[in-house]
Design an enzyme around this catalytic site. Structure first.
Site, PDB file in Angstrom:
ATOM      1  N   GLN A 181       0.823  -1.224   0.000  1.00 42.04           N
ATOM      2  CA  GLN A 181       0.000   0.000   0.000  1.00 42.04           C
ATOM      3  C   GLN A 181       0.856   1.274   0.000  1.00 42.04           C
ATOM      4  OE1 GLN A 181      -3.834   0.516   2.314  1.00 42.04           O
ATOM      5  NE2 GLN A 181      -2.609   2.040   3.368  1.00 42.04           N
ATOM      6  N   GLU A 235      -3.024   8.964  -2.889  1.00 43.14           N
ATOM      7  CA  GLU A 235      -2.286   9.738  -1.888  1.00 43.14           C
ATOM      8  C   GLU A 235      -1.194  10.591  -2.519  1.00 43.14           C
ATOM      9  OE1 GLU A 235      -0.918   7.652   1.557  1.00 43.14           O
ATOM     10  OE2 GLU A 235      -2.964   7.403   2.268  1.00 43.14           O
ATOM     11  N   ASP A 268       3.869   0.789   4.739  1.00 41.59           N
ATOM     12  CA  ASP A 268       2.570   0.448   5.310  1.00 41.59           C
ATOM     13  C   ASP A 268       2.065  -0.742   4.510  1.00 41.59           C
ATOM     14  OD1 ASP A 268       0.103   0.106   6.345  1.00 41.59           O
ATOM     15  OD2 ASP A 268      -0.658   2.121   5.936  1.00 41.59           O
ATOM     16  N   GLU A 271       4.320  -0.566   9.159  1.00 43.57           N
ATOM     17  CA  GLU A 271       2.956  -0.364   9.675  1.00 43.57           C
ATOM     18  C   GLU A 271       2.058  -1.527   9.257  1.00 43.57           C
ATOM     19  OE1 GLU A 271       1.524   3.588   8.698  1.00 43.57           O
ATOM     20  OE2 GLU A 271      -0.540   2.868   8.631  1.00 43.57           O
ATOM     21  N   LYS A 328      -5.010   8.592  13.986  1.00 40.28           N
ATOM     22  CA  LYS A 328      -5.900   9.210  12.992  1.00 40.28           C
ATOM     23  C   LYS A 328      -7.119   9.672  13.769  1.00 40.28           C
ATOM     24  CE  LYS A 328      -4.701   6.177   9.101  1.00 40.28           C
ATOM     25  NZ  LYS A 328      -5.004   4.833   8.540  1.00 40.28           N
ATOM     26  N   ARG A 369      -5.418  10.690   6.095  1.00 34.12           N
ATOM     27  CA  ARG A 369      -6.128   9.564   5.491  1.00 34.12           C
ATOM     28  C   ARG A 369      -5.901   9.617   3.985  1.00 34.12           C
ATOM     29  NH1 ARG A 369      -9.260   6.528   9.195  1.00 34.12           N
ATOM     30  NH2 ARG A 369      -8.724   5.014   7.586  1.00 34.12           N
ATOM     31  N   LYS A 386       2.692  11.374   9.409  1.00 31.23           N
ATOM     32  CA  LYS A 386       2.568  10.731   8.097  1.00 31.23           C
ATOM     33  C   LYS A 386       1.558  11.552   7.305  1.00 31.23           C
ATOM     34  CE  LYS A 386       0.403   6.660   6.887  1.00 31.23           C
ATOM     35  NZ  LYS A 386       0.203   5.232   6.578  1.00 31.23           N
TER      36      LYS A 386
HETATM   37  C1  2PG Z   1      -3.338   4.153   6.124  1.00 32.96           C
HETATM   38  C2  2PG Z   1      -4.089   5.303   5.520  1.00 32.96           C
HETATM   39  C3  2PG Z   1      -3.332   6.549   5.255  1.00 32.96           C
HETATM   40  P1  2PG Z   1      -6.486   5.002   4.667  1.00 32.96           P
HETATM   41  O1  2PG Z   1      -3.668   2.989   5.909  1.00 32.96           O
HETATM   42  O2  2PG Z   1      -2.443   4.373   6.926  1.00 32.96           O
HETATM   43  O3  2PG Z   1      -2.188   6.393   4.526  1.00 32.96           O
HETATM   44  O4  2PG Z   1      -4.902   4.903   4.479  1.00 32.96           O
HETATM   45  O5  2PG Z   1      -6.808   6.401   4.998  1.00 32.96           O
HETATM   46  O6  2PG Z   1      -7.035   4.557   3.335  1.00 32.96           O
HETATM   47  O7  2PG Z   1      -6.839   4.069   5.781  1.00 32.96           O
HETATM   48 MG    MG Z   2      -2.119   2.288   7.563  1.00 35.42          MG
END
Ligand code: 2PG
Ligand code: MG
Length: 375
Positions: free
Chosen positions: A131, A173, A203, A246, A295, A324, A346
């Site tokens: 990812q 992203e 990640d 991660e 988050k 996100r 991040k």
């Molecule tokens: C993650 C995030 C941000 P998402 O997995 O860490 O990079 O992705 O917001 O899609 O969960």
């Molecule tokens: Mg993540």
């Protein structure tokens, strides 16, 4: 203390052209981001229309003329998430936080290191199973220098992929995507990262590839069982000297995280879907991870995110403030990373991601004797 004189919610578009919630409290705004690889244990969202309707027509009356007290407001928001979702709650909580920003007496001189997504795939688009391939300019002495090092590496990789005729543009992203295998990409990136003073992180977002108790690697058409996944992550850590990993395991496999952590004490083994900014889940992860993604929209309010950060700090877990994949130009998390002294943020590198970086550049410029948090 100021009182709430006005609250208004509206729909705005996020970076994926999906509707999200923006709330203005006394004319100061906050907006909710949105995830694509969301953890099962996150506080659910509701459609933006429904959140806005409830805020404007029901919640507003109950909040007007109340004191502008973050804790008190967040306590009420927490009980309303069934109606306004984590998205309505965090947009309101961010607005209050931004309104109170000037009044709060924090020592705002210790800055986080940026952690930027340089190459991406998985749920964020791109053919790669990984990812996020992340860069952290650990050798930088100042925030502007950190941004310079990270963006130099980004541009170098971009040029290299273009010159090889492999470039496929950017994903959700703002990370680069290309017609290239993951390991081949890592072999190209490693020297670029090294000579720009950046460490590499990943990640893995392993829950996204978890099917029938196995991890599915779509580029390789290969399934790994739990032990094989642990060995593969361990191999990647050693081969590329990864400083950060991660979500290497499925979101409920606390012991799997622990196994990777115990073999790699110098790497930040980081929970995201595992912990979802939730203090109860962090308690379960104590001793099993040494870093955690924060988050605020996973849990719904600034106060709960702050509680999660406090617990991390007491427990020797590094809090990593995070954007996100669906974002707006709202830069509240940049301010929070500074206020709560998170060592890492991040927040991406290119496109809309620059909103957070630019906020920190502005604050660095305005600060008397700023310094970087040690990591
Ligand atoms: C993650 C995030 C941000 P998402 O997995 O860490 O990079 O992705 O917001 O899609 O969960
Ligand atoms: Mg993540």
């Amino acid at each position: 203390m100021a009182k709430i004189k006005s609250i208004h919610a509206r729909k705005i578009l996020d970076s994926r052209a999906n509707w999200t919630v923006e709330v203005e409290v006394n004319g100061v705004s906050g907006a909710s981001p949105a995830g694509a690889s969301t953890g099962t244990h996150e506080v659910p969202t509701v459609p933006a229309d429904i959140a806005c309707d409830f805020i404007n027509n029901k919640m507003k009356k109950a909040f007007l003329n109340h004191e502008m007290n973050q804790k008190e407001i967040d306590r009420k928001l927490k009980f309303l998430t069934g109606k306004i979702g984590s998205n309505g709650a965090i947009a309101t909580s961010f607005a209050v936080y931004n309104f109170l920003w000037d009044e709060r007496q924090f020592n705002r001189s210790v800055f986080p290191y940026p952690l930027g997504n340089v190459f991406g795939g998985g749920a964020h688009g791109g053919s790669c199973y990984m990812q996020e391939v992340l860069l952290c300019p650990k050798k930088a002495k100042t925030f502007p220098d950190a941004v310079q090092k990270m963006t130099d590496a980004y541009h170098e990789l971009k040029k290299e992929l273009k010159d090889m005729g492999l470039s496929l543009g950017m994903n959700d992203e703002g990370a680069l995507t290309a017609n290239i295998g993951f390991m081949e990409l890592m072999d190209i990136l490693k020297p670029i990262a090294d000579h720009n003073g950046c460490a590499i992180g990943l990640d893995i977002a392993a829950s996204e590839m978890y099917r029938h108790n196995k991890y599915y690697y779509r580029q390789k058409e290969q399934f790994l069982n739990r032990d094989e996944q642990i060995d593969f992550v361990d191999h990647l850590i050693k081969k590329y000297n990864l400083f950060y990993v991660e979500d290497p395991m499925n979101e409920d496999d606390f012991d799997g995280f622990s196994k990777i952590h115990s073999k790699n004490k110098k790497t930040l083994v980081t929970g995201d879907d595992l912990t979802t900014t939730n203090t109860q889940r962090i308690q379960r992860a104590l001793g099993k991870i040494n870093a955690m993604i924060v988050k605020p929209n996973q849990i719904g309010t600034v106060t709960q995110a702050f509680d999660a950060i406090s617990l991390c700090k007491k427990s020797h877990i590094i809090p990593v403030m995070s954007h996100r994949s669906g974002e707006t130009t709202d830069a509240t998390i940049a301010r929070m990373a500074l206020d709560f002294e998170c060592p890492i943020i991040k927040c991406g590198i290119a496109d809309m991601r620059t909103a957070k970086i630019n906020e920190l550049l502005r604050l660095w410029d305005k600060t008397d004797k700023p310094k970087m948090k040690k990591i």
